[in-house]
Design a protein around this motif. Structure first.
Motif, PDB file in Angstrom:
ATOM      1  N   PRO A 190       0.789  -1.244   0.000  1.00  0.00           N
ATOM      2  CA  PRO A 190       0.000   0.000   0.000  1.00  0.00           C
ATOM      3  C   PRO A 190       0.816   1.286   0.000  1.00  0.00           C
ATOM      4  CG  PRO A 190      -1.015  -1.607   1.448  1.00  0.00           C
ATOM      5  CD  PRO A 190       0.277  -2.222   0.984  1.00  0.00           C
ATOM      6  N   ALA A 191       1.888   1.347   0.766  1.00  0.00           N
ATOM      7  CA  ALA A 191       2.635   2.603   0.903  1.00  0.00           C
ATOM      8  C   ALA A 191       3.271   3.070  -0.397  1.00  0.00           C
ATOM      9  CB  ALA A 191       3.721   2.448   1.973  1.00  0.00           C
ATOM     10  N   TYR A 192       3.404   2.171  -1.396  1.00  0.00           N
ATOM     11  CA  TYR A 192       4.106   2.522  -2.633  1.00  0.00           C
ATOM     12  C   TYR A 192       3.232   2.322  -3.865  1.00  0.00           C
ATOM     13  CZ  TYR A 192       7.518   1.942   0.974  1.00  0.00           C
ATOM     14  OH  TYR A 192       8.174   2.039   2.178  1.00  0.00           O
ATOM     15  N   LEU A 193       1.921   2.216  -3.652  1.00  0.00           N
ATOM     16  CA  LEU A 193       0.992   1.984  -4.755  1.00  0.00           C
ATOM     17  C   LEU A 193       0.782   3.240  -5.591  1.00  0.00           C
ATOM     18  CD1 LEU A 193      -1.936  -0.087  -3.175  1.00  0.00           C
ATOM     19  CD2 LEU A 193      -0.186  -0.908  -4.763  1.00  0.00           C
ATOM     20  N   PRO A 194       0.834   3.127  -6.904  1.00  0.00           N
ATOM     21  CA  PRO A 194       0.420   4.245  -7.754  1.00  0.00           C
ATOM     22  C   PRO A 194      -1.092   4.388  -7.707  1.00  0.00           C
ATOM     23  CG  PRO A 194       1.034   2.354  -9.089  1.00  0.00           C
ATOM     24  CD  PRO A 194       1.364   1.983  -7.684  1.00  0.00           C
ATOM     25  N   PRO A 195      -1.611   5.573  -7.957  1.00  0.00           N
ATOM     26  CA  PRO A 195      -3.054   5.800  -7.835  1.00  0.00           C
ATOM     27  C   PRO A 195      -3.903   4.834  -8.651  1.00  0.00           C
ATOM     28  CG  PRO A 195      -1.916   7.882  -8.034  1.00  0.00           C
ATOM     29  CD  PRO A 195      -0.887   6.824  -8.260  1.00  0.00           C
ATOM     30  N   GLU A 196      -3.496   4.539  -9.895  1.00  0.00           N
ATOM     31  CA  GLU A 196      -4.331   3.681 -10.734  1.00  0.00           C
ATOM     32  C   GLU A 196      -4.427   2.265 -10.180  1.00  0.00           C
ATOM     33  OE1 GLU A 196      -0.144   3.461 -12.473  1.00  0.00           O
ATOM     34  OE2 GLU A 196      -1.459   4.980 -11.569  1.00  0.00           O
ATOM     35  N   VAL A 197      -3.335   1.760  -9.573  1.00  0.00           N
ATOM     36  CA  VAL A 197      -3.369   0.417  -8.990  1.00  0.00           C
ATOM     37  C   VAL A 197      -4.184   0.427  -7.702  1.00  0.00           C
ATOM     38  CG1 VAL A 197      -1.962  -1.457  -8.038  1.00  0.00           C
ATOM     39  CG2 VAL A 197      -1.182  -0.210 -10.064  1.00  0.00           C
ATOM     40  N   ALA A 198      -4.069   1.514  -6.920  1.00  0.00           N
ATOM     41  CA  ALA A 198      -4.874   1.634  -5.703  1.00  0.00           C
ATOM     42  C   ALA A 198      -6.364   1.668  -6.018  1.00  0.00           C
ATOM     43  CB  ALA A 198      -4.470   2.896  -4.943  1.00  0.00           C
ATOM     44  N   VAL A 209       7.329   2.758 -12.375  1.00  0.00           N
ATOM     45  CA  VAL A 209       7.997   4.058 -12.284  1.00  0.00           C
ATOM     46  C   VAL A 209       7.519   4.800 -11.038  1.00  0.00           C
ATOM     47  CG1 VAL A 209       8.277   6.322 -13.374  1.00  0.00           C
ATOM     48  CG2 VAL A 209       8.373   4.250 -14.772  1.00  0.00           C
ATOM     49  N   PHE A 210       6.203   4.799 -10.812  1.00  0.00           N
ATOM     50  CA  PHE A 210       5.662   5.471  -9.631  1.00  0.00           C
ATOM     51  C   PHE A 210       6.211   4.825  -8.361  1.00  0.00           C
ATOM     52  CE2 PHE A 210       2.884   6.321  -6.129  1.00  0.00           C
ATOM     53  CZ  PHE A 210       2.351   7.574  -6.343  1.00  0.00           C
ATOM     54  N   SER A 211       6.171   3.491  -8.290  1.00  0.00           N
ATOM     55  CA  SER A 211       6.596   2.796  -7.071  1.00  0.00           C
ATOM     56  C   SER A 211       8.069   3.026  -6.779  1.00  0.00           C
ATOM     57  CB  SER A 211       6.305   1.302  -7.193  1.00  0.00           C
ATOM     58  OG  SER A 211       4.904   1.077  -7.243  1.00  0.00           O
ATOM     59  N   LEU A 212       8.905   3.090  -7.829  1.00  0.00           N
ATOM     60  CA  LEU A 212      10.312   3.394  -7.593  1.00  0.00           C
ATOM     61  C   LEU A 212      10.458   4.820  -7.080  1.00  0.00           C
ATOM     62  CD1 LEU A 212      13.285   2.687  -7.655  1.00  0.00           C
ATOM     63  CD2 LEU A 212      13.345   3.365 -10.069  1.00  0.00           C
ATOM     64  N   GLY A 213       9.718   5.759  -7.675  1.00  0.00           N
ATOM     65  CA  GLY A 213       9.755   7.129  -7.182  1.00  0.00           C
ATOM     66  C   GLY A 213       9.339   7.214  -5.724  1.00  0.00           C
ATOM     67  N   ALA A 214       8.286   6.482  -5.351  1.00  0.00           N
ATOM     68  CA  ALA A 214       7.817   6.474  -3.963  1.00  0.00           C
ATOM     69  C   ALA A 214       8.848   5.852  -3.037  1.00  0.00           C
ATOM     70  CB  ALA A 214       6.491   5.710  -3.877  1.00  0.00           C
ATOM     71  N   THR A 215       9.553   4.849  -3.525  1.00  0.00           N
ATOM     72  CA  THR A 215      10.589   4.191  -2.722  1.00  0.00           C
ATOM     73  C   THR A 215      11.763   5.133  -2.475  1.00  0.00           C
ATOM     74  OG1 THR A 215       9.970   1.987  -3.510  1.00  0.00           O
ATOM     75  CG2 THR A 215      12.226   2.266  -2.697  1.00  0.00           C
ATOM     76  N   LEU A 216      12.195   5.840  -3.512  1.00  0.00           N
ATOM     77  CA  LEU A 216      13.296   6.794  -3.361  1.00  0.00           C
ATOM     78  C   LEU A 216      12.887   7.956  -2.464  1.00  0.00           C
ATOM     79  CD1 LEU A 216      14.610   6.894  -7.046  1.00  0.00           C
ATOM     80  CD2 LEU A 216      15.301   5.372  -5.172  1.00  0.00           C
ATOM     81  N   TYR A 217      11.648   8.412  -2.617  1.00  0.00           N
ATOM     82  CA  TYR A 217      11.082   9.455  -1.743  1.00  0.00           C
ATOM     83  C   TYR A 217      11.203   9.015  -0.289  1.00  0.00           C
ATOM     84  CZ  TYR A 217       7.314  12.309   0.400  1.00  0.00           C
ATOM     85  OH  TYR A 217       6.579  13.137   1.212  1.00  0.00           O
ATOM     86  N   THR A 218      10.817   7.768  -0.008  1.00  0.00           N
ATOM     87  CA  THR A 218      10.840   7.238   1.360  1.00  0.00           C
ATOM     88  C   THR A 218      12.262   7.192   1.903  1.00  0.00           C
ATOM     89  OG1 THR A 218       8.885   5.896   0.891  1.00  0.00           O
ATOM     90  CG2 THR A 218      10.213   5.256   2.791  1.00  0.00           C
TER      91      THR A 218
END
Length: 378
Positions: A190-198, A209-218
């Motif tokens: 859940p913490a790294y889900l892109p909006p469309e998958v959520a 791409v979104f999940s990697l961005g969220a991971t690097l953000y974290t």
């Protein structure tokens, strides 16, 4: 139900007549992970044991077995220096086991448990390397679908210390395959889900791409983009609404991360473009050869303390060196004072004239005095 004898698995257990189990490394979504020794090739490997299918009916048991075999076949398509290699898929007592590269390592999730947040310059290296591996995966049609800090490993000892690798293609699949998941089923963390998958859409390369961005953000911010919450449903809801907390510590990577986490998938860069944007933002043009295929380093070229065990911290790898730096804009140079300013002490500012000027004035005054005296004598 079909009752099958459950093998007693532990140290010294021999899998498929070849892999001798040594110790348990941990657990994953599909089961336990063991350190084992390959007797044929005389090397250590990691081997993933699927949760026992005892007690399942044959159709369900077959589905579990097929899943892990599928995982091995998908992951085996990818051979990349920044991805954990898959060596073999074997059956033992009717259960599939996945044999993979053993990397003595610390995950980014584990590192964050030690230091709370990582420096931007180090996260940029991890991001570029993982993006390079994922770009290769996307090229052969593989979507990872579960990119998160726990699935990014950094070697913490041995000759490859500091190398980052993406692991666990456990729920990945080839995009050309039909999905057997029910519509609306959410796959991923859940913490790294892109909006469309959520919102229930099937993951795509843009989702990675979104999940990697969220991971690097974290890794930089110390918490996921949707914030911290024990209620996973609340996190999924914020993900579906793309309610990202604005980053405050990401510096030169801010624009790149926000581009990768665009709510609309079509507005995100491809994974290859994301890799190039990360490299350009953090290191400037032409940095790929110094970052890809190299260990993660601090700004002065040493292995970060969080990424190495004991004495390895602070050591320089033979493949490392000082990191390339982004080109800085030229700094304005203060012009030299004009000669007139020098002579008058910059407009009567109270500064004394230079020694050369003082000597010249003294000579002139002396010459005037001599002329006056001669005139009086005459």
């Amino acid at each position: 139900m079909i009752d099958r004898p459950r093998p007693i698995v532990g140290p010294d257990y021999l899998v498929a007549g070849r892999y001798r189990l040594q110790s348990k490394l941990g657990g994953g979504g599909m089961g336990a992970v063991w350190l084992a020794h390959d007797r044929l090739l005389d090397r250590d490997v990691a081997i993933k044991q699927v949760l026992s299918t005892a007690g399942l009916d044959e159709a369900e048991a077959r589905k579990v077995r097929d899943h892990i075999v599928h995982e091995g076949r998908v992951a085996a398509k990818l051979s990349h220096e920044h991805a954990i290699a898959v060596y073999d898929v074997v059956l033992e007592a009717g259960e599939p086991w996945l044999v993979i590269e053993h990397l003595p390592s610390r995950s980014v999730a584990r590192a964050l448990g030690l230091v709370n947040a990582l420096p931007v310059i180090e996260v940029a290296q991890i991001g570029a390397q993982v993006a390079d591996a994922l770009a290769a995966a996307h090229t052969v049609g593989i979507v990872h679908r579960d990119i998160k800090p726990g699935n990014i490993l950094v070697a913490d000892r041995g000759p490859g210390v500091g190398m980052a690798k993406l692991s666990d293609f456990g729920i990945s699949r080839n995009v050309t395959e039909a999905s057997d998941e029910p519509d609306g089923m959410i796959t991923g963390t859940p913490a790294y889900l892109p909006p469309e998958v959520a919102r229930g859409a099937q993951p795509t390369a843009a989702s990675d791409v979104f999940s990697l961005g969220a991971t690097l953000y974290t890794a930089i911010e110390g918490q996921p983009p949707f914030g911290m919450d024990d209620d996973s449903d609340a996190v999924v809801e914020r993900a579906a609404m793309a309610q990202i907390n604005p980053p405050t510590r990401s510096g030169v990577l801010t624009r790149v991360l926000l581009h990768m986490m665009e709510p609309a998938p079509q507005r995100r860069p491809s994974m290859a473009q994301a890799r190039e944007e990360i490299l350009a933002a953090a290191f400037g043009p032409g940095a790929a050869d110094n970052i890809l295929g190299a260990p993660v380093r601090t700004e002065d070229g040493t292995i970060p303390a969080w990424a190495a065990r004991n004495s390895a911290a602070g050591l320089r790898s033979p493949r490392s060196g000082p990191l390339p730096r982004r080109a800085q804009p030229p700094q304005p140079v203060n012009p030299a004072p004009a000669p007139a300013q020098q002579m008058i002490g910059r407009g009567g500012s109270g500064q004394s004239p230079s020694p050369t000027v003082a000597v010249t004035i003294g000579l002139l005054i002396g010459l005037v005095i001599i002329i006056v005296i001669l005139m009086m004598v005459m």
